[in-house]
Enzyme design. Sequence first.
Site, PDB file in Angstrom:
ATOM      1  N   HIS A   1      -6.577  -7.200  12.882  1.00  0.00           N
ATOM      2  CA  HIS A   1      -5.334  -6.420  12.909  1.00  0.00           C
ATOM      3  C   HIS A   1      -5.038  -6.040  14.352  1.00  0.00           C
ATOM      4  O   HIS A   1      -5.931  -5.634  15.084  1.00  0.00           O
ATOM      5  CB  HIS A   1      -5.504  -5.170  12.037  1.00  0.00           C
ATOM      6  CG  HIS A   1      -4.233  -4.435  11.751  1.00  0.00           C
ATOM      7  ND1 HIS A   1      -3.105  -5.044  11.248  1.00  0.00           N
ATOM      8  CD2 HIS A   1      -3.902  -3.117  11.890  1.00  0.00           C
ATOM      9  CE1 HIS A   1      -2.147  -4.136  11.083  1.00  0.00           C
ATOM     10  NE2 HIS A   1      -2.593  -2.966  11.476  1.00  0.00           N
TER      11      HIS A   1
ATOM     12  N   MET B   1      12.243  25.106   0.536  1.00  0.00           N
ATOM     13  CA  MET B   1      11.318  24.223  -0.174  1.00  0.00           C
ATOM     14  C   MET B   1      12.051  23.263  -1.112  1.00  0.00           C
ATOM     15  O   MET B   1      11.714  22.083  -1.216  1.00  0.00           O
ATOM     16  CB  MET B   1      10.296  25.046  -0.981  1.00  0.00           C
ATOM     17  CG  MET B   1       9.190  24.207  -1.580  1.00  0.00           C
ATOM     18  SD  MET B   1       8.011  25.145  -2.558  1.00  0.00           S
ATOM     19  CE  MET B   1       7.137  26.068  -1.329  1.00  0.00           C
ATOM     20  N   ASP B   2      13.086  23.744  -1.772  1.00  0.00           N
ATOM     21  CA  ASP B   2      13.742  22.958  -2.825  1.00  0.00           C
ATOM     22  C   ASP B   2      15.232  22.744  -2.608  1.00  0.00           C
ATOM     23  O   ASP B   2      15.870  22.050  -3.392  1.00  0.00           O
ATOM     24  CB  ASP B   2      13.554  23.664  -4.176  1.00  0.00           C
ATOM     25  CG  ASP B   2      12.141  24.178  -4.339  1.00  0.00           C
ATOM     26  OD1 ASP B   2      11.236  23.329  -4.383  1.00  0.00           O
ATOM     27  OD2 ASP B   2      11.956  25.406  -4.349  1.00  0.00           O
TER      28      ASP B   2
ATOM     29  N   LYS C   1       0.841  -1.206   0.000  1.00  0.00           N
ATOM     30  CA  LYS C   1       0.000   0.000   0.000  1.00  0.00           C
ATOM     31  C   LYS C   1       0.873   1.251   0.000  1.00  0.00           C
ATOM     32  O   LYS C   1       2.069   1.183   0.332  1.00  0.00           O
ATOM     33  CB  LYS C   1      -0.905  -0.015   1.234  1.00  0.00           C
ATOM     34  CG  LYS C   1      -0.162   0.036   2.568  1.00  0.00           C
ATOM     35  CD  LYS C   1      -1.102  -0.238   3.740  1.00  0.00           C
ATOM     36  CE  LYS C   1      -0.357  -0.163   5.066  1.00  0.00           C
ATOM     37  NZ  LYS C   1      -1.172  -0.701   6.175  1.00  0.00           N
TER      38      LYS C   1
ATOM     39  N   ARG D   1     -10.919   0.335  14.399  1.00  0.00           N
ATOM     40  CA  ARG D   1     -10.838   1.017  13.107  1.00  0.00           C
ATOM     41  C   ARG D   1     -11.996   0.559  12.223  1.00  0.00           C
ATOM     42  O   ARG D   1     -13.042   1.169  12.220  1.00  0.00           O
ATOM     43  CB  ARG D   1      -9.459   0.734  12.485  1.00  0.00           C
ATOM     44  CG  ARG D   1      -9.064   1.674  11.405  1.00  0.00           C
ATOM     45  CD  ARG D   1      -7.569   1.619  11.113  1.00  0.00           C
ATOM     46  NE  ARG D   1      -7.079   0.326  10.651  1.00  0.00           N
ATOM     47  CZ  ARG D   1      -5.810   0.105  10.266  1.00  0.00           C
ATOM     48  NH1 ARG D   1      -4.934   1.087  10.302  1.00  0.00           N
ATOM     49  NH2 ARG D   1      -5.427  -1.083   9.861  1.00  0.00           N
TER      50      ARG D   1
ATOM     51  N   ARG E   1       0.650 -10.832   6.946  1.00  0.00           N
ATOM     52  CA  ARG E   1       0.695  -9.588   6.170  1.00  0.00           C
ATOM     53  C   ARG E   1       1.996  -8.867   6.507  1.00  0.00           C
ATOM     54  O   ARG E   1       2.148  -8.311   7.589  1.00  0.00           O
ATOM     55  CB  ARG E   1      -0.537  -8.719   6.492  1.00  0.00           C
ATOM     56  CG  ARG E   1      -1.865  -9.426   6.191  1.00  0.00           C
ATOM     57  CD  ARG E   1      -3.049  -8.495   6.359  1.00  0.00           C
ATOM     58  NE  ARG E   1      -3.128  -7.892   7.677  1.00  0.00           N
ATOM     59  CZ  ARG E   1      -3.723  -8.428   8.744  1.00  0.00           C
ATOM     60  NH1 ARG E   1      -4.321  -9.607   8.653  1.00  0.00           N
ATOM     61  NH2 ARG E   1      -3.742  -7.793   9.891  1.00  0.00           N
TER      62      ARG E   1
END
Length: 374
Positions: free
Chosen positions: A168, A315-316, A41, A138, A222
């Site tokens: 889970h 930022m960069d 995921k 959940r 998992r």
Amino acid sequence: MEHTQQYRPTKAIIDLQAIRDNVHNLHSYLQEGVQIIAVVKANAYGHGDVAVARAALQAGASILAVATPDEAVRMRQHFPDVELLVLGAAPVSFVQYASDHQIMLTVFSPEWVKQAKLVQGLSKPLLLHIKIDSGMGRIGVTSREQLLDLYKEIQTTENFVVDGIFTHFATADEEDAEYFDNQVSLFKELLNALPNKPRLVHAANTATALAKDAALQFDAVRYGISLYGLAPSGYVANILPFPIRQAFSLQTEVVHVKKLKAGQSVGYGASFTAKEDCYIGTLPIGYADGMIRKLGGQTVLIAGERCPIVGRICMDQCMILLPRAYNIGELVTLLGAQGNDFISIDEWATKCDTINYEVPCIITSRVPRTYNNE
Ligand SMILES: *Cc1c(COP(=O)(O)O)cnc(C)c1O
């Protein structure tokens, strides 16, 4: 044409041999016949879903799990024949696609099944995994009554199959087992309430598979965080049954070197001021790449030596203090091995007051994922 060329030297490098070793070692450790569900995921925890899934399957994983329907569609396009499970909630609008492409869905509500029934003309079975909420709070059914209601609703629907059942754990990575044991008891109690055992019973995440009773492996585990070579917690790190290896590295190159005179400053807010003459290197990576401002002061490796980030991360770009005037293009390792040193994802997690899971996930898509040992 999609623009894929990367001119900027900043990149993540994922060692697919580490992924394969992390799977292979788990495979050898598990009880005979227990399957590995590779949890890919969130773009494989930021590592790149397709390449990681392929490596995991090569090394012995037999099922893929994702969080969302859209992630499942992407995986199905690349892996037409592999078993694929969506761990999170899927809308009824996804039922047709799931049936056509044999994607296993997670269910926890009879209402959902009633809605899904209205989808006309499914040509293939709809494969469903019932989620039991044994204490995570959940998604999932929480009692025997809810479970049997849901089970009956599925069983009485033509073409709907209870293919699996799972839960889970909330505290599997902790030493104290009381809460964990209560979850196990409730899961087992509800399992026993079913008239028939589904094809796939699964409960173990990485921490459970590595640190708990082998009986909890059931039909499949998992495998998430340690697939990537990271331990689920400090506690589990100390009792790992086999070695794991971090697959993720982050590199860039020095794009500018300047001499700073004593008293001169660097960056927004001029928060770093040179006490004596020094060299400053500029790196083309910043918070828009996921190098968040909390990483100010973190060290990076250059020529095998640790150099601190100074001033605020932009930022960069960000700046580092150099022991001498390095050349433009000098390799900089932000995560991973260089020379005899190694910067772990756990080190960044500690610096950022978070867990290792979050670190590769927040390296943004502006940083290309490249692969070693394909
Ligand atoms: C993410 C997730 C996993 C993987 O957990 P790890 O701790 O990374 O092994 C397993 N099961 C479910 C339901 C998940 O959402």
